[in-house]
Design a protein around this motif. Structure first.
Motif, PDB file in Angstrom:
ATOM      1  N   ARG A  55       0.826  -1.209   0.000  1.00  0.00           N
ATOM      2  CA  ARG A  55       0.000   0.000   0.000  1.00  0.00           C
ATOM      3  C   ARG A  55       0.861   1.260   0.000  1.00  0.00           C
ATOM      4  O   ARG A  55       0.514   2.260  -0.623  1.00  0.00           O
ATOM      5  N   GLU A  56       1.980   1.222   0.713  1.00  0.00           N
ATOM      6  CA  GLU A  56       2.889   2.367   0.697  1.00  0.00           C
ATOM      7  C   GLU A  56       3.781   2.337  -0.538  1.00  0.00           C
ATOM      8  O   GLU A  56       4.164   3.377  -1.069  1.00  0.00           O
ATOM      9  N   ALA A  57       4.099   1.134  -1.001  1.00  0.00           N
ATOM     10  CA  ALA A  57       4.978   1.003  -2.163  1.00  0.00           C
ATOM     11  C   ALA A  57       4.329   1.559  -3.426  1.00  0.00           C
ATOM     12  O   ALA A  57       4.997   2.199  -4.250  1.00  0.00           O
ATOM     13  N   ALA A  58       3.027   1.314  -3.606  1.00  0.00           N
ATOM     14  CA  ALA A  58       2.341   1.701  -4.844  1.00  0.00           C
ATOM     15  C   ALA A  58       2.455   3.193  -5.148  1.00  0.00           C
ATOM     16  O   ALA A  58       2.857   3.569  -6.258  1.00  0.00           O
ATOM     17  N   PRO A  59       2.124   4.099  -4.213  1.00  0.00           N
ATOM     18  CA  PRO A  59       2.246   5.524  -4.539  1.00  0.00           C
ATOM     19  C   PRO A  59       3.687   5.968  -4.768  1.00  0.00           C
ATOM     20  O   PRO A  59       3.943   6.849  -5.590  1.00  0.00           O
ATOM     21  N   ARG A  60       4.629   5.367  -4.051  1.00  0.00           N
ATOM     22  CA  ARG A  60       6.040   5.710  -4.248  1.00  0.00           C
ATOM     23  C   ARG A  60       6.479   5.383  -5.673  1.00  0.00           C
ATOM     24  O   ARG A  60       7.125   6.185  -6.352  1.00  0.00           O
ATOM     25  N   LEU A  61       6.139   4.185  -6.116  1.00  0.00           N
ATOM     26  CA  LEU A  61       6.553   3.748  -7.447  1.00  0.00           C
ATOM     27  C   LEU A  61       5.789   4.495  -8.536  1.00  0.00           C
ATOM     28  O   LEU A  61       6.353   4.824  -9.589  1.00  0.00           O
ATOM     29  N   THR A  62       4.519   4.782  -8.287  1.00  0.00           N
ATOM     30  CA  THR A  62       3.732   5.567  -9.244  1.00  0.00           C
ATOM     31  C   THR A  62       4.351   6.947  -9.419  1.00  0.00           C
ATOM     32  O   THR A  62       4.492   7.453 -10.543  1.00  0.00           O
ATOM     33  N   HIS A  63       4.729   7.551  -8.301  1.00  0.00           N
ATOM     34  CA  HIS A  63       5.344   8.877  -8.327  1.00  0.00           C
ATOM     35  C   HIS A  63       6.677   8.841  -9.068  1.00  0.00           C
ATOM     36  O   HIS A  63       6.977   9.721  -9.891  1.00  0.00           O
ATOM     37  N   ALA A  64       7.479   7.817  -8.796  1.00  0.00           N
ATOM     38  CA  ALA A  64       8.787   7.702  -9.448  1.00  0.00           C
ATOM     39  C   ALA A  64       8.631   7.549 -10.955  1.00  0.00           C
ATOM     40  O   ALA A  64       9.347   8.189 -11.741  1.00  0.00           O
ATOM     41  N   ALA A  65       7.687   6.705 -11.391  1.00  0.00           N
ATOM     42  CA  ALA A  65       7.473   6.495 -12.823  1.00  0.00           C
ATOM     43  C   ALA A  65       6.976   7.772 -13.494  1.00  0.00           C
ATOM     44  O   ALA A  65       7.426   8.126 -14.597  1.00  0.00           O
ATOM     45  N   ALA A  66       6.063   8.480 -12.835  1.00  0.00           N
ATOM     46  CA  ALA A  66       5.515   9.713 -13.405  1.00  0.00           C
ATOM     47  C   ALA A  66       6.595  10.784 -13.528  1.00  0.00           C
ATOM     48  O   ALA A  66       6.665  11.498 -14.538  1.00  0.00           O
ATOM     49  N   ARG A  67       7.440  10.902 -12.515  1.00  0.00           N
ATOM     50  CA  ARG A  67       8.507  11.907 -12.555  1.00  0.00           C
ATOM     51  C   ARG A  67       9.533  11.567 -13.631  1.00  0.00           C
ATOM     52  O   ARG A  67      10.011  12.453 -14.348  1.00  0.00           O
ATOM     53  N   ALA A  68       9.866  10.291 -13.753  1.00  0.00           N
ATOM     54  CA  ALA A  68      10.819   9.883 -14.788  1.00  0.00           C
ATOM     55  C   ALA A  68      10.262  10.179 -16.173  1.00  0.00           C
ATOM     56  O   ALA A  68      10.976  10.654 -17.069  1.00  0.00           O
ATOM     57  N   SER A  69       8.965   9.919 -16.364  1.00  0.00           N
ATOM     58  CA  SER A  69       8.325  10.191 -17.645  1.00  0.00           C
ATOM     59  C   SER A  69       8.317  11.684 -17.945  1.00  0.00           C
ATOM     60  O   SER A  69       8.617  12.113 -19.067  1.00  0.00           O
ATOM     61  N   ALA A  70       8.008  12.489 -16.928  1.00  0.00           N
ATOM     62  CA  ALA A  70       7.925  13.937 -17.117  1.00  0.00           C
ATOM     63  C   ALA A  70       9.264  14.545 -17.502  1.00  0.00           C
ATOM     64  O   ALA A  70       9.313  15.523 -18.260  1.00  0.00           O
ATOM     65  N   MET A  71      10.343  13.976 -17.004  1.00  0.00           N
ATOM     66  CA  MET A  71      11.662  14.522 -17.305  1.00  0.00           C
ATOM     67  C   MET A  71      12.307  13.846 -18.513  1.00  0.00           C
ATOM     68  O   MET A  71      13.440  14.146 -18.867  1.00  0.00           O
ATOM     69  N   GLY A  72      11.568  12.938 -19.158  1.00  0.00           N
ATOM     70  CA  GLY A  72      12.089  12.283 -20.355  1.00  0.00           C
ATOM     71  C   GLY A  72      13.182  11.273 -20.083  1.00  0.00           C
ATOM     72  O   GLY A  72      13.938  10.910 -20.986  1.00  0.00           O
TER      73      GLY A  72
END
Length: 270
Positions: A55-72
């Motif tokens: 439950r804590e892992a999911a938002p962390r990983l979602t955030h990491a993937a979104a940030r990586a995508s946003a920065m290319g």
């Protein structure tokens, strides 16, 4: 900090892992460390998932993937997505996992690297396994294991083999689960190894027998491994132990099988 935390999580040192990853989060908070901040989020999410806190892992990983995508940062995003897929499946979000797996495949095609393809195949295999599409799961997870092996990604290779085992029954399942456990043991990934051993012990008498052999070396085998790692050649080892060179080679063949390594160099590095 990030690498130390991830290693500690994989080797059952949870308190130290949390401390290092929290320190990393503070250290990399500034704009100068944006890439490291994303990687630290990914590592924190993986560490939480390893302890069962999906439950804590999911938002962390979602955030990491979104940030990586946003920065290319496609290579970083490709690294994060399979772990996000695994966690989303664990929390019952198969639809979200499927979307992440599809994105992983897009990245693999864009990057054109074996590493990205290995991660994408693993993500696809996880989704297929969760959806009970056994044939597709077997194909994708075997491809992931093969690609990871050719790229030297031994942890990913073992993870793919562990999941691949779940797509089989009987002796095939025991065989693949044993291979995964031995590879985990060889690279020192104790938490993963314990998970694979637990799986084996739940597979009846054959699984329990196999679990007992994982990572077990005889006193003579341990002695030979130590001499190999000290830099001695087989002939020198044979002379020191007063045995034939062929006997040393036989012992090493057994060691390679038990530890899941394919070469002398891997044994030394392990």
């Amino acid at each position: 900090m990030t690498l130390a935390g991830l290693i500690e999580a994989a080797t059952l040192r949870d308190a130290a892992a949390k401390r290092h990853l929290e320190q990393g989060g503070r250290l990399y908070a500034g704009a100068d460390f944006y890439y490291m901040s994303v990687l630290n989020d990914w590592a924190f999410g993986v560490a939480r998932a390893l302890t069962g806190d999906t439950r804590e892992a999911a938002p962390r990983l979602t955030h990491a993937a979104a940030r990586a995508s946003a920065m290319g940062a496609q290579a970083i995003e490709a690294l994060v997505l399979p772990d996000l897929v695994e966690v989303r499946i664990a929390v019952g979000d198969l639809s979200g996992a499927s979307e992440s797996a599809e994105r992983s495949q897009v990245l693999a095609e864009s990057l054109g690297t074996t590493v990205a393809s290995a991660h994408a195949s693993y993500a696809r295999g996880l989704v297929a396994l969760a959806a009970r599409r056994v044939t597709a799961a077997r194909a994708a997870l075997q491809a992931a294991a093969d690609l990871a092996s050719s790229s030297g990604l031994r942890l990913l290779q073992a993870r793919a083999l562990e999941r691949l085992a779940q797509a089989y029954d009987g002796s095939e399942r025991v065989s693949r689960a044993t291979e995964a456990a031995r590879l985990y043991a060889a690279i020192g990934a104790r938490r993963f190894e314990e998970r694979a051993l637990s799986e084996l012990r739940g597979l009846g008498a054959a699984g329990r027998r196999s679990a007992q052999t994982v990572g077990e070396l005889t006193p003579r085998e341990r002695e030979i491994v130590a001499l190999v790692r000290s830099g001695l050649a087989n002939r020198d080892i044979a002379e020191r132990l007063h045995v034939s060179e062929r006997t040393v080679e036989t012992h090493l063949a057994h060691v390679y099988g038990k530890l899941g390594v394919a070469s002398r160099r891997e044994l030394v590095q392990g």
